[in-house]
Design an enzyme around this catalytic site. Sequence first.
Site, PDB file in Angstrom:
ATOM      1  N   VAL A  15       0.838  -1.204   0.000  1.00 21.87           N
ATOM      2  CA  VAL A  15       0.000   0.000   0.000  1.00 21.87           C
ATOM      3  C   VAL A  15       0.874   1.256   0.000  1.00 21.87           C
ATOM      4  CG1 VAL A  15      -1.725   1.296   1.319  1.00 21.87           C
ATOM      5  CG2 VAL A  15      -1.891  -1.194   1.178  1.00 21.87           C
ATOM      6  N   CYS A 126     -10.389  -2.866   2.587  1.00 23.33           N
ATOM      7  CA  CYS A 126     -10.394  -2.764   1.112  1.00 23.33           C
ATOM      8  C   CYS A 126     -11.660  -3.333   0.463  1.00 23.33           C
ATOM      9  CB  CYS A 126      -9.158  -3.442   0.547  1.00 23.33           C
ATOM     10  SG  CYS A 126      -8.688  -4.936   1.404  1.00 23.33           S
ATOM     11  N   HIS A 221      -9.864  -6.737  -5.965  1.00 19.36           N
ATOM     12  CA  HIS A 221     -10.832  -7.509  -5.181  1.00 19.36           C
ATOM     13  C   HIS A 221     -12.197  -7.444  -5.873  1.00 19.36           C
ATOM     14  CE1 HIS A 221      -7.880  -7.753  -2.140  1.00 19.36           C
ATOM     15  NE2 HIS A 221      -8.485  -7.182  -1.130  1.00 19.36           N
ATOM     16  N   ASN A 288      -7.675  -2.940  -4.965  1.00 20.37           N
ATOM     17  CA  ASN A 288      -7.605  -2.885  -3.503  1.00 20.37           C
ATOM     18  C   ASN A 288      -6.458  -2.040  -2.979  1.00 20.37           C
ATOM     19  OD1 ASN A 288      -6.426  -5.429  -4.725  1.00 20.37           O
ATOM     20  ND2 ASN A 288      -5.336  -5.390  -2.774  1.00 20.37           N
TER      21      ASN A 288
HETATM   22  N1  LIG Z   1      -3.006  -4.466   0.872  1.00 21.55           N
HETATM   23  C1  LIG Z   1      -4.228  -3.966   0.874  1.00 21.55           C
HETATM   24  O1  LIG Z   1      -5.023  -4.127  -0.090  1.00 21.55           O
HETATM   25  C2  LIG Z   1      -4.699  -3.161   2.022  1.00 21.55           C
HETATM   26  C3  LIG Z   1      -5.873  -2.474   1.892  1.00 21.55           C
HETATM   27  C4  LIG Z   1      -6.351  -1.725   2.955  1.00 21.55           C
HETATM   28  C5  LIG Z   1      -5.619  -1.685   4.115  1.00 21.55           C
HETATM   29  N2  LIG Z   1      -4.454  -2.367   4.224  1.00 21.55           N
HETATM   30  C6  LIG Z   1      -3.726  -2.255   5.480  1.00 21.55           C
HETATM   31  O2  LIG Z   1      -2.508  -1.551   5.275  1.00 21.55           O
HETATM   32  C7  LIG Z   1      -1.512  -2.060   6.157  1.00 21.55           C
HETATM   33  C8  LIG Z   1      -0.268  -2.464   5.356  1.00 21.55           C
HETATM   34  O3  LIG Z   1      -0.628  -3.316   4.335  1.00 21.55           O
HETATM   35  P1  LIG Z   1       0.376  -3.717   3.166  1.00 21.55           P
HETATM   36  O4  LIG Z   1      -0.429  -4.616   2.315  1.00 21.55           O
HETATM   37  O5  LIG Z   1       1.045  -2.536   2.562  1.00 21.55           O
HETATM   38  O6  LIG Z   1       1.470  -4.586   3.985  1.00 21.55           O
HETATM   39  P2  LIG Z   1       2.990  -4.947   3.600  1.00 21.55           P
HETATM   40  O7  LIG Z   1       3.178  -4.989   2.131  1.00 21.55           O
HETATM   41  O8  LIG Z   1       3.312  -6.146   4.408  1.00 21.55           O
HETATM   42  O9  LIG Z   1       3.824  -3.688   4.167  1.00 21.55           O
HETATM   43  C9  LIG Z   1       3.917  -3.392   5.529  1.00 21.55           C
HETATM   44  C10 LIG Z   1       4.677  -2.091   5.725  1.00 21.55           C
HETATM   45  O10 LIG Z   1       4.660  -1.734   7.102  1.00 21.55           O
HETATM   46  C11 LIG Z   1       6.003  -1.518   7.533  1.00 21.55           C
HETATM   47  N3  LIG Z   1       6.085  -1.844   8.968  1.00 21.55           N
HETATM   48  C12 LIG Z   1       5.736  -3.001   9.578  1.00 21.55           C
HETATM   49  N4  LIG Z   1       5.938  -2.887  10.911  1.00 21.55           N
HETATM   50  C13 LIG Z   1       6.436  -1.657  11.143  1.00 21.55           C
HETATM   51  C14 LIG Z   1       6.830  -0.930  12.290  1.00 21.55           C
HETATM   52  N5  LIG Z   1       6.777  -1.474  13.515  1.00 21.55           N
HETATM   53  N6  LIG Z   1       7.280   0.342  12.136  1.00 21.55           N
HETATM   54  C15 LIG Z   1       7.319   0.908  10.933  1.00 21.55           C
HETATM   55  N7  LIG Z   1       6.953   0.289   9.786  1.00 21.55           N
HETATM   56  C16 LIG Z   1       6.512  -0.983   9.900  1.00 21.55           C
HETATM   57  C17 LIG Z   1       6.843  -2.411   6.661  1.00 21.55           C
HETATM   58  O11 LIG Z   1       8.162  -1.939   6.684  1.00 21.55           O
HETATM   59  P3  LIG Z   1       9.419  -2.935   6.378  1.00 21.55           P
HETATM   60  O12 LIG Z   1       9.449  -3.135   4.882  1.00 21.55           O
HETATM   61  O13 LIG Z   1      10.588  -2.135   6.864  1.00 21.55           O
HETATM   62  O14 LIG Z   1       9.179  -4.191   7.124  1.00 21.55           O
HETATM   63  C18 LIG Z   1       6.144  -2.175   5.312  1.00 21.55           C
HETATM   64  O15 LIG Z   1       6.527  -0.910   4.786  1.00 21.55           O
HETATM   65  C19 LIG Z   1      -2.185  -3.194   6.933  1.00 21.55           C
HETATM   66  O16 LIG Z   1      -2.689  -2.656   8.134  1.00 21.55           O
HETATM   67  C20 LIG Z   1      -3.317  -3.595   6.040  1.00 21.55           C
HETATM   68  O17 LIG Z   1      -4.386  -4.157   6.771  1.00 21.55           O
HETATM   69  C21 LIG Z   1      -3.968  -3.095   3.196  1.00 21.55           C
END
Ligand SMILES: NC(=O)c1ccc[n+]([C@@H]2O[C@H](COP(=O)([O-])OP(=O)(O)OC[C@H]3O[C@@H](n4cnc5c(N)ncnc54)[C@H](OP(=O)(O)O)[C@@H]3O)[C@@H](O)[C@H]2O)c1
Length: 312
Positions: A15, A126, A221, A288
Amino acid sequence: MPEPRIAVVGATGAVGAVTLQLLKERGYGQVRALASARSAGKQLDGGLVVEETTPEALAAGDIDLAFFSVGTSASRELVPHAVRGGAVAVDKSSAYRLQDGIPLVVPEVNGERALEHDGIVANPNCCSIPLTMALKPLHDAAGLARVRVSTYQSVSGAGAQRMEDLRATPSGEGNLTMDWDFDGEEFDEESKLRDETRKILELPVLPISATCVRVPVLVGHAEAVWVETEEPLSAEDATRLLGAAAGIRLENLPTPRDAVGIDEILVGRIRRDPTVENGLALFVVADNLRKGAALNAIQIAELLLQRRAVAA
Ligand SMILES: NC(=O)c1ccc[n+]([C@@H]2O[C@H](COP(=O)([O-])OP(=O)(O)OC[C@H]3O[C@@H](n4cnc5c(N)ncnc54)[C@H](OP(=O)(O)O)[C@@H]3O)[C@@H](O)[C@H]2O)c1
């Protein structure tokens, strides 16, 4: 209007990457990229160097807008520091979505609620975003009596690593999964979809039943939706209303691939459900990572900036 100083927290994630891309396309110049200590110092495609997210960095007082996409427990820990430092936080995790007093906003559906923020605005799940966008015009016209929804959710909804995993899966070996927390009866994704839809539409007892499934698709999605309305509403009238609604594009047979990279959600297969009184069936698809997450959050922020509800 002075340019807002923006922090994208979770910038290395699925995201976060789309958030950075959209901010660049929209001409925002003062953008910082933050992630965990694991990524500190890494240079991203656009040239930004990732900073470590620390309470001190977030609270330093030099951030007007902070977009969080770091997961629920990290959001719980980190978002208050950004708010303490004077930023408005738009949080994409489920940490604050159902908390009283915190607006949960889809700009096309309940944008005015964003103005009631006290430092945090929550971005819905999403699937909740496109679902409420499709339901709102039907509710305004004929009153919602019941909603049933079955989802087909892409792997990018579970983050960047899951996208890599699917890319590495041999062709033909992809499977359906249900990879959410299970309480013995339903997945938390299903209860989120119900509770968030009720909060956004301000229909606290709306009967809504969801079955959520992950499909081997990279991005996009889809949701099959069955709606019962209080008053009769023909499929033709529903089509006209949905076609006129902000952020919706009609498409006969929408697929995830059609939705990737576009701002609108796609709605199609709008037809009568003859098995119930006042029944309609429709199919809803959205990117999404874009309208389901990054774009919706940026639209919330822009609404606040326009109304001067962010101190930039
Ligand atoms: N994917 C979707 O379609 C979607 C839609 C709506 C909402 N979301 C929400 O958005 C959030 C992230 O989703 P994503 O899909 O982007 O996940 P992701 O690809 O796994 O990315 C997670 C991100 O969070 C960072 N992170 C994790 N723990 C951290 C911490 N303690 N301090 C600072 N940064 C941290 C990671 O950094 P590193 O790379 O350094 O580990 C990475 O940049 C989740 O809450 C998810 O529910 C996702």
